[in-house]
Scaffold this motif. Sequence first.
Motif, mmCIF file in Angstrom:
data_model
loop_
_atom_site.group_PDB
_atom_site.id
_atom_site.type_symbol
_atom_site.label_atom_id
_atom_site.label_comp_id
_atom_site.label_asym_id
_atom_site.label_seq_id
_atom_site.Cartn_x
_atom_site.Cartn_y
_atom_site.Cartn_z
ATOM 1 N N ALA A 50 -5.769 6.283 2.751
ATOM 2 C CA ALA A 50 -4.646 7.203 2.537
ATOM 3 C C ALA A 50 -3.447 6.501 1.909
ATOM 4 C CB ALA A 50 -4.235 7.851 3.864
ATOM 5 N N GLY A 51 -3.376 5.163 2.023
ATOM 6 C CA GLY A 51 -2.248 4.425 1.463
ATOM 7 C C GLY A 51 -1.279 3.901 2.499
ATOM 8 N N LYS A 52 -1.701 3.827 3.770
ATOM 9 C CA LYS A 52 -0.810 3.388 4.849
ATOM 10 C C LYS A 52 -0.357 1.943 4.647
ATOM 11 C CE LYS A 52 -3.822 4.061 8.096
ATOM 12 N NZ LYS A 52 -4.987 4.467 7.256
ATOM 13 N N SER A 53 -1.330 1.051 4.518
ATOM 14 C CA SER A 53 -0.982 -0.364 4.358
ATOM 15 C C SER A 53 -0.232 -0.621 3.055
ATOM 16 C CB SER A 53 -2.255 -1.227 4.417
ATOM 17 O OG SER A 53 -2.870 -1.126 5.686
ATOM 18 N N PHE A 70 6.169 -7.116 0.674
ATOM 19 C CA PHE A 70 4.939 -7.891 0.531
ATOM 20 C C PHE A 70 4.261 -7.584 -0.803
ATOM 21 C CE2 PHE A 70 1.021 -9.754 2.446
ATOM 22 C CZ PHE A 70 1.633 -10.886 2.952
ATOM 23 N N GLU A 71 4.401 -6.358 -1.244
ATOM 24 C CA GLU A 71 3.900 -5.943 -2.554
ATOM 25 C C GLU A 71 5.103 -5.680 -3.442
ATOM 26 O OE1 GLU A 71 2.137 -5.369 -5.713
ATOM 27 O OE2 GLU A 71 0.720 -5.563 -4.038
ATOM 28 N N GLN A 72 5.255 -6.495 -4.484
ATOM 29 C CA GLN A 72 6.427 -6.396 -5.335
ATOM 30 C C GLN A 72 6.108 -5.893 -6.739
ATOM 31 O OE1 GLN A 72 8.607 -10.081 -5.288
ATOM 32 N NE2 GLN A 72 8.468 -10.313 -3.069
ATOM 33 N N ASN A 73 4.846 -5.686 -7.035
ATOM 34 C CA ASN A 73 4.457 -5.272 -8.381
ATOM 35 C C ASN A 73 3.744 -3.927 -8.339
ATOM 36 O OD1 ASN A 73 5.353 -7.837 -9.429
ATOM 37 N ND2 ASN A 73 3.459 -8.730 -8.659
ATOM 38 N N VAL A 110 14.730 -5.243 11.900
ATOM 39 C CA VAL A 110 13.656 -4.433 11.327
ATOM 40 C C VAL A 110 12.330 -5.154 11.551
ATOM 41 C CG1 VAL A 110 12.750 -3.306 9.263
ATOM 42 C CG2 VAL A 110 15.223 -3.535 9.573
ATOM 43 N N MET A 111 11.349 -4.433 12.096
ATOM 44 C CA MET A 111 10.040 -5.015 12.353
ATOM 45 C C MET A 111 8.959 -4.082 11.827
ATOM 46 S SD MET A 111 10.569 -6.465 16.262
ATOM 47 C CE MET A 111 9.043 -7.408 16.219
ATOM 48 N N PHE A 112 8.031 -4.642 11.069
ATOM 49 C CA PHE A 112 6.879 -3.907 10.564
ATOM 50 C C PHE A 112 5.620 -4.516 11.166
ATOM 51 C CE2 PHE A 112 10.097 -3.410 7.269
ATOM 52 C CZ PHE A 112 10.033 -2.062 6.991
ATOM 53 N N LEU A 113 4.685 -3.659 11.531
ATOM 54 C CA LEU A 113 3.425 -4.120 12.115
ATOM 55 C C LEU A 113 2.269 -3.361 11.477
ATOM 56 C CD1 LEU A 113 5.655 -3.682 14.729
ATOM 57 C CD2 LEU A 113 3.925 -5.187 15.746
ATOM 58 N N ASP A 114 1.249 -4.093 11.087
ATOM 59 C CA ASP A 114 0.066 -3.495 10.481
ATOM 60 C C ASP A 114 -1.052 -3.441 11.514
ATOM 61 O OD1 ASP A 114 -1.719 -2.433 8.681
ATOM 62 O OD2 ASP A 114 -2.154 -4.337 7.691
ATOM 63 N N GLU A 115 -1.402 -2.231 11.938
ATOM 64 C CA GLU A 115 -2.470 -1.994 12.904
ATOM 65 C C GLU A 115 -2.321 -2.896 14.142
ATOM 66 O OE1 GLU A 115 -4.670 0.325 12.695
ATOM 67 O OE2 GLU A 115 -4.723 0.911 10.584
ATOM 68 N N PRO A 116 -1.253 -2.748 14.919
ATOM 69 C CA PRO A 116 -1.032 -3.652 16.058
ATOM 70 C C PRO A 116 -2.042 -3.498 17.184
ATOM 71 C CG PRO A 116 0.563 -1.863 16.099
ATOM 72 C CD PRO A 116 -0.188 -1.732 14.802
ATOM 73 N N THR A 117 -2.775 -2.392 17.240
ATOM 74 C CA THR A 117 -3.717 -2.175 18.346
ATOM 75 C C THR A 117 -5.158 -2.461 17.959
ATOM 76 O OG1 THR A 117 -3.925 0.180 17.765
ATOM 77 C CG2 THR A 117 -2.223 -0.412 19.360
ATOM 78 N N THR A 118 -5.391 -2.908 16.725
ATOM 79 C CA THR A 118 -6.766 -3.176 16.288
ATOM 80 C C THR A 118 -7.363 -4.317 17.104
ATOM 81 O OG1 THR A 118 -6.325 -2.442 14.044
ATOM 82 C CG2 THR A 118 -8.207 -3.889 14.362
ATOM 83 N N GLY A 119 -8.556 -4.092 17.656
ATOM 84 C CA GLY A 119 -9.241 -5.114 18.431
ATOM 85 C C GLY A 119 -8.804 -5.210 19.875
ATOM 86 N N LEU A 120 -7.886 -4.343 20.307
ATOM 87 C CA LEU A 120 -7.400 -4.389 21.680
ATOM 88 C C LEU A 120 -8.046 -3.287 22.512
ATOM 89 C CD1 LEU A 120 -3.562 -4.968 21.116
ATOM 90 C CD2 LEU A 120 -5.394 -6.664 21.246
ATOM 91 N N CYS A 156 5.030 0.904 12.227
ATOM 92 C CA CYS A 156 3.697 0.307 12.267
ATOM 93 C C CYS A 156 2.667 1.313 11.778
ATOM 94 C CB CYS A 156 3.349 -0.184 13.673
ATOM 95 S SG CYS A 156 3.321 1.095 14.935
ATOM 96 N N THR A 157 1.634 0.792 11.166
ATOM 97 C CA THR A 157 0.502 1.629 10.781
ATOM 98 C C THR A 157 -0.470 1.672 11.952
ATOM 99 O OG1 THR A 157 -0.703 -0.256 9.838
ATOM 100 C CG2 THR A 157 0.728 0.996 8.354
ATOM 101 N N ILE A 158 -1.089 2.801 12.143
ATOM 102 C CA ILE A 158 -2.081 2.949 13.202
ATOM 103 C C ILE A 158 -3.085 3.995 12.747
ATOM 104 C CG2 ILE A 158 -0.768 4.711 14.489
ATOM 105 C CD1 ILE A 158 -1.721 3.198 17.056
ATOM 106 N N HIS A 159 -4.346 3.744 12.995
ATOM 107 C CA HIS A 159 -5.386 4.594 12.420
ATOM 108 C C HIS A 159 -5.545 5.905 13.193
ATOM 109 C CE1 HIS A 159 -8.786 5.459 9.873
ATOM 110 N NE2 HIS A 159 -9.566 5.634 10.930
ATOM 111 N N GLN A 160 -5.968 5.801 14.434
ATOM 112 C CA GLN A 160 -6.212 7.002 15.222
ATOM 113 C C GLN A 160 -5.956 6.688 16.696
ATOM 114 O OE1 GLN A 160 -9.687 8.731 13.619
ATOM 115 N NE2 GLN A 160 -9.462 10.684 14.658
ATOM 116 N N PRO A 161 -4.703 6.759 17.158
ATOM 117 C CA PRO A 161 -4.391 6.389 18.537
ATOM 118 C C PRO A 161 -4.863 7.441 19.529
ATOM 119 C CG PRO A 161 -2.454 7.276 17.457
ATOM 120 C CD PRO A 161 -3.524 7.225 16.413
#
Length: 597
Positions: free
Chosen positions: A60-63, A72-75, A178-188, A212-217
């Motif tokens: 979908a374009g979350k990350s 993190f992406e500048q271009n 400011v804090m950004f987190l990518d999938e903080p619950t993955t693997g937990l 933060c991005t999260i897939h399906q909590p």
Amino acid sequence: MYHRVVLLALPRAQAIDINFNDIRYEVKSGLRGPKKQVLKGVSGTFKSGELTAIMGPSGAGKSTLLNILTGFEQNHWKGQIEYVGENGEHTWNEYRKQSCYIQQDDNLHPLFTVSEIMWMATNLKIGSLSRKAKAMLIDDVLENLDLIKTKNTACSNLSGGQKKRLSIALELVDNPPVMFLDEPTTGLDSLSSYQCISLLKSLAKAGRTIVCTIHQPSAILYEMFDNVYLLAQGMCMYEGATINTISYFASIGLHCPKYHNPADFMIEVVSNEYGNFTDHLVSLASNKEKCWRLDTPQSTKEESSDCNNQTKATVLIQAPSEFNRFFVLMNRCMTQVFRDWTMIHLKIIMHLLVGVLLGLLFSGCSQDGSKAISNVGFMVVGCVYLAYTSMMPAVLKLPSEFPTLRKERFNNWYQLRTYYIALLITTIPLQVVFALAYSSPAYFLSHQPTEVNRFLMYSFVFTLVALLAESFGFLIGTVLNDPVNGTFCGAILTSSLLLLSGFFALLKYTPTILYYVSYLSYFRHSLHALVHVIYGFGREKIPCPRIYCHYRLPEVLMTEFSMMDGKYWVDILVIFCNYLFFRTIAYWMLKRKLSTV
């Protein structure tokens, strides 16, 4: 850069709101393929004091959106992003120094304990506090993140949830707003996921902007978020409070079944499981006439203010200089070296054993004119051995540390040149020790001339070979950033340079083009210098047990290998210049690669 650090649980951070408008991002599929639009003009606002989730199905374009907002992406993206603080709009450089990005992979140093890695992060981020104040700050952060009992535990022995909380603790020491987190619950597991989101919720209440991005909590986790930003097919389908999602979809005739997880229902809707409502949802999300966000921003600010009023100690501190950070990184690199037994202990033992083996195998070659060619081969074998054993670990080192380096540099722990110089200075004494561990037994057991000057010059050549091969390995590892391809290309390039050394194919018989190309091979200059050490500098006739010995005179051997026109110190200078060249190019390539991620 000054940070506001509060020595108490969950201090209030400076409020920064993020407004983005018409963000578009496209990538090219293949070399000649068409461009694919990942984000199609999305807009929104992430406010301070709120915990916001970016949700959506896979692809979908979350990350991508998160990477753009963090920088993190500048271009390849277009649009407008504003960072609005309490004192007005912030510039990009100001915002970058006040935000952090915690990625999905923790990338912690496994050889350090929790306490040690926290001290490193604190010393790299905070410069003007006393050691006692830093200790109070570290204990305070660990206490609030339920990590105080793991202070003396190695990072490699932490659970998944503990590693995630430690990643947050490392960035929390300088109180980023400011804090950004990518999938903080993955693997937990469910409990660790709940603890992680609860922690983020508490941090947000202290005035931080947390996205933060999260897939399906799960339903419980979903309710803990203040707001949700729903993406599908690169477009915004909903932006508002989590408690309003059911009524939002009900307004267009989509009713969530009873006892059904609202998060699952949202994903099912945007995945067209109930029909195609994409255009309608996009139109409704872009219509700002009715706001679906929380209507209580003032209460959040009051809570943050109350938290701030309870603060016991607030101090203004300054970030440390790069000079101080250099010593912290030096200490970290040296500690890693001595704790990883394969880095130094195993290598020293193997270099000693190989030196003994080759010394015994080529015993007496230097004192027998009939074995002069074998003695030159002994030198070639030594160069190849040190070149491979120095280059291959270097090829693997930077790719293995690249994720950690990228994270720490991006989150303003240090500048790249500081890390690179610390790494450079750490490796020099190691390569000197390794070269001496090999050359000392090899030199004396093979009965080379027992002269101190010749031995020192002999060992110096091997030291430069080891350093040069390591820098060559750093360059290969930086350019390719793939261990498999790096080791393959490193072996091929080393073999090619070895063929141009002048031993396997005499240079006087090679084509003119290859003769001049051979000057680019550091093996040629290394072998040239070694032969000069053993057979040059006025060495007398070599004993020979046979009646006729072609290489009784050292000048004959040197003429045969086209070495009469060279000088030892010229070869040393060329090798050293190659070393500086490879080191500089490796740094430039590493900086370029980090700036394009």
